[in-house]
Design a protein around this motif. Sequence first.
Motif, PDB file in Angstrom:
ATOM      1  N   HIS A 138       0.806  -1.222   0.000  1.00 14.16           N
ATOM      2  CA  HIS A 138       0.000   0.000   0.000  1.00 14.16           C
ATOM      3  C   HIS A 138       0.847   1.284   0.000  1.00 14.16           C
ATOM      4  CE1 HIS A 138      -3.553  -2.382   0.527  1.00 14.16           C
ATOM      5  NE2 HIS A 138      -3.148  -2.864   1.686  1.00 14.16           N
ATOM      6  N   TRP A 139       2.158   1.129   0.087  1.00 10.84           N
ATOM      7  CA  TRP A 139       3.027   2.300   0.226  1.00 10.84           C
ATOM      8  C   TRP A 139       3.745   2.628  -1.083  1.00 10.84           C
ATOM      9  CZ3 TRP A 139       3.583   5.318   4.643  1.00 10.84           C
ATOM     10  CH2 TRP A 139       2.916   4.850   5.785  1.00 10.84           C
ATOM     11  N   ARG A 140       3.933   3.933  -1.298  1.00  9.98           N
ATOM     12  CA  ARG A 140       4.692   4.416  -2.454  1.00  9.98           C
ATOM     13  C   ARG A 140       5.795   5.341  -1.954  1.00  9.98           C
ATOM     14  NH1 ARG A 140       4.349   9.139  -5.084  1.00  9.98           N
ATOM     15  NH2 ARG A 140       2.302   9.648  -4.199  1.00  9.98           N
ATOM     16  N   GLU A 141       7.027   5.048  -2.326  1.00  5.61           N
ATOM     17  CA  GLU A 141       8.168   5.841  -1.867  1.00  5.61           C
ATOM     18  C   GLU A 141       8.318   7.116  -2.689  1.00  5.61           C
ATOM     19  OE1 GLU A 141      11.721   3.546  -1.722  1.00  5.61           O
ATOM     20  OE2 GLU A 141      10.958   2.156  -0.186  1.00  5.61           O
ATOM     21  N   PHE A 142       8.801   8.169  -2.024  1.00  5.41           N
ATOM     22  CA  PHE A 142       9.204   9.388  -2.700  1.00  5.41           C
ATOM     23  C   PHE A 142      10.490   9.861  -2.038  1.00  5.41           C
ATOM     24  CE2 PHE A 142       6.257  10.652   0.673  1.00  5.41           C
ATOM     25  CZ  PHE A 142       6.945  11.666   1.316  1.00  5.41           C
ATOM     26  N   CYS A 148       1.103   6.278   2.099  1.00  5.89           N
ATOM     27  CA  CYS A 148       0.068   5.244   1.997  1.00  5.89           C
ATOM     28  C   CYS A 148      -1.266   5.965   1.840  1.00  5.89           C
ATOM     29  CB  CYS A 148       0.061   4.359   3.243  1.00  5.89           C
ATOM     30  SG  CYS A 148      -1.245   3.109   3.272  1.00  5.89           S
ATOM     31  N   ALA A 183       7.699   8.078   2.359  1.00  5.38           N
ATOM     32  CA  ALA A 183       6.763   7.191   1.671  1.00  5.38           C
ATOM     33  C   ALA A 183       5.351   7.590   2.062  1.00  5.38           C
ATOM     34  CB  ALA A 183       7.031   5.732   2.034  1.00  5.38           C
ATOM     35  N   ALA A 197      -0.481  12.406  -1.154  1.00  2.00           N
ATOM     36  CA  ALA A 197      -0.461  11.201  -1.970  1.00  2.00           C
ATOM     37  C   ALA A 197      -0.990  11.446  -3.374  1.00  2.00           C
ATOM     38  CB  ALA A 197      -1.294  10.105  -1.294  1.00  2.00           C
TER      39      ALA A 197
END
Length: 219
Positions: free
Chosen positions: A128-132, A138, A136, A218
């Motif tokens: 469910h997580w997206r890194e930046f 969610c 990160a 997000a």
Amino acid sequence: MYVNADLSRRAVVGPDDYHWVASPQPGVERMMLERFGPEQARATSIVQYAPASLFPPHSHPAGEEILVLSGVFSEVAAHYPAGWYLRNPPGSSHRPSSAGGAVIFVKLRHMMGCEQQSVRIDTNNAVHWREFDGGAVCALYADAAEHVALLRLDGGVSLPHGCPAELLVVHGELRLDGHGYAAGTWMRFPEGDQAEIHAGVPGATLYVRTRGPAAGAAA
């Protein structure tokens, strides 16, 4: 009852400010962060369930949002450990309980009437997580009125997209205008607030609510 009900002012409540108030059910206590009326009112709270405590079946005419902070929160045969995000739409009903005790963050009666779907997200699941760069995100929920997410920020990293409508420090430390705030601190900001917000040295995990779907971290 009205608590932090002036939306034109910044509100900050830290763990040292907690004052637990009994709910209508034995073993369930609340720390009221904001409230806009009597018992059946729009409200945001930290709710503490003692072991073996429960509520009888009841409905939520204007919805309920929950983030499980510790322990295990249950709805009959469904059990949600710390890190689960739940969203019960307007008109839904449930029978909440906790066999071993739990602490949850709860928002009541703030949803749009058109919201219909329940949401169940295990934020412990990496899918469910997206890194930046610097953290990160969610994503938890978005509609025309709000965008809700969990953010993990590395130490010293600023909150993306500027000042939110509301946040809760779930883990770590947050710095606001040069002052440090520990886990358990809740903040609400009026529109146009120019707060300077970044994670402390150990980093921070934050529940963040922004106004409108395009403004969220997000997005």
